[in-house]
Design an enzyme around this catalytic site. Structure first.
Site, mmCIF file in Angstrom:
data_model
loop_
_atom_site.group_PDB
_atom_site.id
_atom_site.type_symbol
_atom_site.label_atom_id
_atom_site.label_comp_id
_atom_site.label_asym_id
_atom_site.label_seq_id
_atom_site.Cartn_x
_atom_site.Cartn_y
_atom_site.Cartn_z
ATOM 1 N N ALA A 34 -9.269 -26.240 -33.397
ATOM 2 C CA ALA A 34 -7.963 -25.971 -33.534
ATOM 3 C C ALA A 34 -7.406 -26.563 -34.844
ATOM 4 O O ALA A 34 -6.575 -26.178 -35.592
ATOM 5 C CB ALA A 34 -6.984 -26.049 -32.623
ATOM 6 N N ASP A 203 -4.264 -0.165 -13.143
ATOM 7 C CA ASP A 203 -4.736 -1.461 -13.881
ATOM 8 C C ASP A 203 -5.332 -1.167 -15.123
ATOM 9 O O ASP A 203 -5.344 -1.627 -16.186
ATOM 10 C CB ASP A 203 -5.261 -2.316 -13.165
ATOM 11 C CG ASP A 203 -5.817 -3.654 -13.867
ATOM 12 O OD1 ASP A 203 -5.058 -4.515 -14.022
ATOM 13 O OD2 ASP A 203 -6.971 -3.733 -14.164
ATOM 14 N N LYS A 207 -4.823 -1.291 -19.441
ATOM 15 C CA LYS A 207 -5.777 -1.827 -20.540
ATOM 16 C C LYS A 207 -6.248 -0.855 -21.458
ATOM 17 O O LYS A 207 -6.507 -1.055 -22.698
ATOM 18 C CB LYS A 207 -7.061 -2.673 -19.544
ATOM 19 C CG LYS A 207 -6.544 -3.683 -18.892
ATOM 20 C CD LYS A 207 -7.949 -4.262 -17.738
ATOM 21 C CE LYS A 207 -7.385 -5.076 -16.862
ATOM 22 N NZ LYS A 207 -8.467 -5.499 -15.868
#
Length: 430
Positions: A34, A203, A207
Site C-alpha cells: 500500500a 442475493d 450482485k
C-alpha cells in the site's frame, strides 16, 4: 515512516473480525504493497462483551456506527453491517458527504442506492469501493472495471450465490431433494435461518445488477432483474438434467443489446463442457465475454470470513495508494440509462418438467399446447407412474422465442391434467 491510513470498521461479525485478523497477520506485507501502514483505530458493534477471537485493546469503540464518520482518527470507513437501508445507508451517506472514503461489502445497499452513493463520492472527491460485495474474495469488480476496461462486454453471467450452489451440488451428488438438503445446510451454518434471499435468487440479483452496471456502463437497475430461485427444483430435475448432459446451476445473466438491458437470475441447465458446470459447492464464478479479450473466467470462494476480508483489505490498499476513481468505472452522469429488454424476444432452448395425472390424453394435451404456441419439441421423456398415480414428463425444446414457451404454459394454466405448476429452466449456450 509514512502516515498510516486509519480505518473505522462498522460491524464486527465474521468479516469485520476477519479484517482485523488479516491486518494483524499480514500488516507488514500490506503496508509495503500500500505504500503506508493500514491500521484499525475505531470499531462499532452492538455487543461489547462478545468474544470475537481478536484483540480489540487500544481501539476506540462506538455504539452508534454513524459516529465513525465524524471521528478525527478515522480516515476511511468500512461498513460490514448489511441491509439495504437503516444504519448502513445512514453511515454511508454520513461518511461520503463528510469527505471520507467508504468501503462496503453490502450488495443490497449498492443495488438499491449505489448511484446515489457513487454521486456523493464523486462530489466529495473520495473513493467508494465494494470489491467484497460481489463474489467475496474473487477480484471481479477490479477485473471488470480496470482489467477489461478497453473491451465492449457482450455478456456477463455466473454462479453468484454460494448457498444455492452448495444445495444444488449436494442434490446432484447425493440424489436428495431440495428441502432435505436445505435443512442440512441450515444446520451446518451454510444457509441462514431464513434463507429466502439466497434460495429465491434475490442475493444473486443484487450482485448481477452491480456486475451489469460495470460490464455495460449502465445505471444500476435492480428492479429490472427477472428473478426465479431454486426452491421448486426436485431431485428428478437434477437426474434428468444429468441424463441429458447438463448440470443445474442458478445463473445470473446480463446482456446489453439493441433492445436494451437484459438481466435475469434463473436456474439453468448448463452443458457439462461449460466452465460453470464445474463450479461446485459454495464456490462462485463469473464469466465475462469481451470483444478483444474473449472469455474471462473469475472463480473462487464467494463468501466467508477470509475471502471477504481479503477483498475489503484490497480496497483499503487501493485507497491508501490514493485511488479515487468513480465507483462504477465511469462518472454516474456518464452511465447509460438503458431500457429493459423484454425476455420474450430472446431465443433459446428450454427444459420443461410437468407432473401429470396418469390417464389417456394428457400427453396429447401438452403437445397440442406446444404446437399451438409454435414451440418445437426436441425430446420428450416420460417416466413410469409414481405410487400416487402421477407421472413425470420432461420436454426439451428446440431453439425458439422465449415468448412462445410462455404462451404454451399460459394455455395449460388451469388444466386438470397438471399436478402442480410446471418447472421451466432455460438452457445455457456453451
Amino acid at each position: 515512516m509514512a502516515t498510516p491510513l486509519k480505518v473505522g470498521i462498522a460491524g464486527l461479525g465474521n468479516v469485520g473480525a476477519g479484517v482485523v485478523k488479516l491486518l494483524a497477520k499480514n500488516g507488514a506485507l500490506v503496508a509495503r504493497r500500500a505504500g503506508r501502514p493500514i491500521a484499525v483505530t475505531a470499531v462499532a458493534a452492538r455487543d461489547r462483551t462478545r468474544d470475537r477471537g481478536i484483540d480489540l485493546a487500544g481501539l476506540a469503540w462506538e455504539d452508534d456506527a454513524v459516529a465513525l464518520a465524524h471521528r478525527d482518527d478515522v480516515d476511511v470507513v468500512v461498513e460490514l453491517i448489511g441491509g439495504s437501508d437503516g444504519p448502513a445507508l445512514t453511515l454511508a451517506r454520513a461518511a461520503l458527504t463528510g469527505g471520507k472514503p467508504f468501503v462496503t461489502a453490502n450488495k443490497a445497499m449498492l443495488a438499491h442506492h449505489g448511484l446515489e452513493l457513487a454521486k456523493a463520492a464523486e462530489a466529495a472527491g473520495v473513493a467508494l469501493r465494494y470489491e467484497a460485495a460481489v463474489a467475496g474474495g474473487i477480484p471481479v469488480i477490479k477485473g471488470l472495471s480496470e482489467g477489461a476496461a478497453a473491451n465492449v462486454i457482450a455478456h456477463v453471467y455466473g454462479v453468484l450465490n454460494g448457498t444455492c450452489n452448495y444445495i444444488l451440488t449436494a442434490m446432484e451428488q447425493q440424489g436428495r431433494d431440495f428441502s432435505e438438503v436445505l435443512a442440512e445446510a441450515q444446520a451446518l451454518g451454510y444457509a441462514e435461518a431464513d434463507p429466502s434471499f439466497d434460495i429465491d435468487g434475490v442475493d444473486a440479483a443484487h450482485k448481477l445488477s452491480i456486475l451489469a452496471s460495470l460490464a455495460f456502463g449502465a445505471a444500476i437497475d435492480f428492479d429490472g432483474v427477472g428473478i426465479t430461485g431454486i426452491r421448486h427444483i426436485i431431485a428428478a430435475d437434477i437426474a434428468e438434467a444429468a441424463s441429458l448432459g447438463y448440470r443445474i446451476r442458478l445463473v445470473g445473466f446480463g446482456e446489453a443489446g439493441p433492445h436494451g438491458l437484459f438481466q435475469r437470475v434463473h436456474p439453468c441447465l448448463v452443458p457439462m463442457d461449460h466452465p460453470l458446470a464445474h463450479v461446485t459447492g459454495s464456490l462462485n464464478a463469473v464469466v465475462a465475454e469481451g470483444d478483444f479479450v474473449g472469455r474471462l473466467l473469475f472463480q473462487g470462494r464467494g463468501a466467508g470470513e477470509g475471502p471477504t476480508a481479503s477483498a475489503v483489505v484490497a480496497d483499503l490498499v487501493d485507497i491508501a495508494r490514493g485511488g479515487t476513481g468513480p465507483a462504477f468505472a465511469m462518472p454516474v452522469d456518464s452511465l447509460a440509462r438503458l431500457e429493459r429488454a423484454p425476455a420474450g424476444r430472446r431465443r433459446g432452448r428450454a427444459y420443461l418438467r410437468f407432473t401429470v395425472s396418469d390417464r389417456p390424453g394428457v400427453l396429447a394435451e401438452l403437445t397440442a399446447a406446444m404446437r399451438d404456441a409454435g414451440v418445437s419439441i426436441e425430446s420428450l421423456i416420460q417416466r413410469g407412474a409414481a405410487a400416487d398415480g402421477s407421472v413425470l414428463l420432461v420436454m426439451v425444446t428446440h431453439e425458439g422465442p422465449e415468448e412462445s414457451v410462455a404462451h404454451a404454459l399460459e394455455r395449460l394454466e388451469g388444466s386438470q391434467s397438471l399436478i402442480g405448476a410446471p418447472m421451466l429452466m432455460h438452457i445455457l449456450d456453451s
